[in-house]
Design an enzyme around this catalytic site. Structure first.
Site, mmCIF file in Angstrom:
data_model
loop_
_atom_site.group_PDB
_atom_site.id
_atom_site.type_symbol
_atom_site.label_atom_id
_atom_site.label_comp_id
_atom_site.label_asym_id
_atom_site.label_seq_id
_atom_site.Cartn_x
_atom_site.Cartn_y
_atom_site.Cartn_z
ATOM 1 N N HIS A 126 45.406 121.718 42.350
ATOM 2 C CA HIS A 126 44.672 121.826 41.092
ATOM 3 C C HIS A 126 43.292 121.212 41.336
ATOM 4 O O HIS A 126 43.167 120.052 41.724
ATOM 5 C CB HIS A 126 45.402 121.085 39.972
ATOM 6 C CG HIS A 126 46.744 121.653 39.672
ATOM 7 N ND1 HIS A 126 46.909 122.868 39.042
ATOM 8 C CD2 HIS A 126 48.005 121.189 39.925
ATOM 9 C CE1 HIS A 126 48.198 123.125 38.903
ATOM 10 N NE2 HIS A 126 48.886 122.126 39.445
ATOM 11 N N HIS A 136 48.687 128.106 45.193
ATOM 12 C CA HIS A 136 50.058 127.731 45.526
ATOM 13 C C HIS A 136 50.436 128.394 46.841
ATOM 14 O O HIS A 136 50.042 129.529 47.119
ATOM 15 C CB HIS A 136 51.022 128.192 44.425
ATOM 16 C CG HIS A 136 52.428 128.403 44.888
ATOM 17 N ND1 HIS A 136 52.909 129.653 45.256
ATOM 18 C CD2 HIS A 136 53.446 127.536 45.080
ATOM 19 C CE1 HIS A 136 54.169 129.537 45.626
ATOM 20 N NE2 HIS A 136 54.524 128.264 45.530
ATOM 21 N N ASN A 138 54.025 128.329 49.653
ATOM 22 C CA ASN A 138 55.219 127.718 50.221
ATOM 23 C C ASN A 138 55.870 128.676 51.201
ATOM 24 O O ASN A 138 55.760 129.898 51.059
ATOM 25 C CB ASN A 138 56.215 127.282 49.137
ATOM 26 C CG ASN A 138 56.984 128.458 48.554
ATOM 27 O OD1 ASN A 138 57.943 128.947 49.150
ATOM 28 N ND2 ASN A 138 56.577 128.925 47.377
ATOM 29 N N THR A 139 56.509 128.114 52.214
ATOM 30 C CA THR A 139 57.343 128.890 53.121
ATOM 31 C C THR A 139 58.578 128.051 53.420
ATOM 32 O O THR A 139 58.518 126.820 53.411
ATOM 33 C CB THR A 139 56.628 129.264 54.436
ATOM 34 O OG1 THR A 139 56.190 128.058 55.093
ATOM 35 C CG2 THR A 139 55.432 130.165 54.175
ATOM 36 N N ARG A 140 59.695 128.717 53.706
ATOM 37 C CA ARG A 140 60.943 127.994 53.875
ATOM 38 C C ARG A 140 61.936 128.796 54.712
ATOM 39 O O ARG A 140 61.834 130.022 54.820
ATOM 40 C CB ARG A 140 61.572 127.700 52.510
ATOM 41 C CG ARG A 140 61.863 128.970 51.713
ATOM 42 C CD ARG A 140 62.223 128.688 50.264
ATOM 43 N NE ARG A 140 62.344 129.923 49.485
ATOM 44 C CZ ARG A 140 61.321 130.529 48.903
ATOM 45 N NH1 ARG A 140 60.104 130.015 48.995
ATOM 46 N NH2 ARG A 140 61.503 131.652 48.228
ATOM 47 N N HIS A 170 43.147 138.258 49.307
ATOM 48 C CA HIS A 170 44.098 139.317 49.647
ATOM 49 C C HIS A 170 43.810 139.922 51.020
ATOM 50 O O HIS A 170 44.740 140.280 51.751
ATOM 51 C CB HIS A 170 44.077 140.390 48.563
ATOM 52 C CG HIS A 170 44.863 140.021 47.340
ATOM 53 N ND1 HIS A 170 46.198 140.322 47.189
ATOM 54 C CD2 HIS A 170 44.508 139.351 46.213
ATOM 55 C CE1 HIS A 170 46.628 139.872 46.025
ATOM 56 N NE2 HIS A 170 45.613 139.274 45.408
#
Length: 300
Positions: A126, A136, A138-140, A170
């Protein structure tokens, strides 16, 4: 998804090490942005620094079940609040999570053997200047005895939209995905558009990005390489936007628009986000799970 997964000890270690390496790269880049912001709005503030704290997860019987590292910067010149968390948790899934996993991922064996392991990186930024978009990523990796998969992505959340910024974000995402398969970007972009939608507001929370879940092609090395490139795309997609907008003048009206948009972000994460629900339901550190919430928000 494969019907049966081995213990995959080496693969788990490689994935967890990569998420930590990516975290280190991002933290260094963000502190560098703080140091280099010498002119323009908020440059008079002290450069922000990440504060580190260990997080923990405990099983229902109180035994250790993993944890992670929470890295949060508050009150910086460029970042009003940003968290870059990594985690590695394990144990057995509760009844609700077992049922959800069996239904959504087609793993009926979860009730008989509900063990799991998961590791990943989660980032939410932010920004101080309303012209700089929130973001934002995330990877998992997730493992059970019945199958493994990767998931994650990133999306841009500007309160003041600039078409050229959206296009840049993009374009970088697509370039990293095209290395693997040119069909990936349109599919993952559409997935993000669907996933990051706020039904009760009838609108997206931002200008999109890429997203995938339950990804298992049967080739772990290829899938890991893809999730690494999704992570590698983040800094070149986002940092140039910060450098372009952080010195732009802003006023009270701009800040008001930012606070209202942050309200949308908070609504989505508390009501719909799967990661938030999973983290709280499986007993992970609540502060780490809720790190994504903005420092201030407003509702009209």
């Amino acid at each position: 998804m494969s019907e049966q997964s081995t213990d995959m000890r080496d693969e788990k270690a490689r994935a967890a090490a990569w998420f930590r390496e990516l975290r280190d790269q991002i933290v260094a880049a963000f502190e560098g942005l703080e140091d280099s912001h010498a002119e323009g709005p908020f440059a008079e503030l002290e450069p922000g620094r990440f504060e580190l704290s260990e997080t923990s997860r405990h099983a229902e019987d109180g035994s250790d079940a993993g944890g992670g590292l929470m890295s949060v910067m508050r009150g910086g010149r460029v970042f009003e609040k940003v968290g870059v968390n990594i985690s590695e948790v394990y144990g057995t899934l509760g009844a609700r999570a077992q049922t959800a996993m069996a239904a959504r991922k087609g793993l009926p064996g979860m009730k008989e053997d509900p063990r799991f392991w998961a590791s990943g990186i989660s980032l939410v930024a932010h920004m101080r200047n309303p012209h700089v978009p929130a973001v934002h990523m995330n990877t998992r990796m997730f493992w059970t005895p019945h199958g493994w998969w990767f998931g994650g992505g990133s999306d841009l959340n500007p309160c003041i939209e600039y078409a050229e910024d959206t296009a840049h974000f993009h374009t970088i995402q697509q370039a990293h995905l095209d290395r693997h398969d040119t069909a990936l970007y349109p599919r993952l972009k559409a997935w993000a558009d669907d996933y990051f939608f706020i039904p009760h507001r009838g609108r997206a929370r931002g200008v999109g990005g890429i997203f995938l879940d339950d990804h298992n092609s049967g080739d772990w090395a290829a899938d890991f390489a893809l999730i690494q490139d999704i992570g590698r795309a983040f800094l070149p997609a986002f940092v140039p936007l910060v450098e372009k907008r952080r010195g732009q003048s802003c006023d009270a009206e701009d800040k008001d628009a930012q606070l209202i948009h942050r309200g949308l972000y908070a609504e989505y994460n508390l009501v719909y986000d799967r990661g938030t629900k999973f983290g709280l339901e499986t007993g992970h550190d609540a502060n780490a799970v809720l790190m994504s919430l903005p420092p201030m928000a407003k509702w009209v």
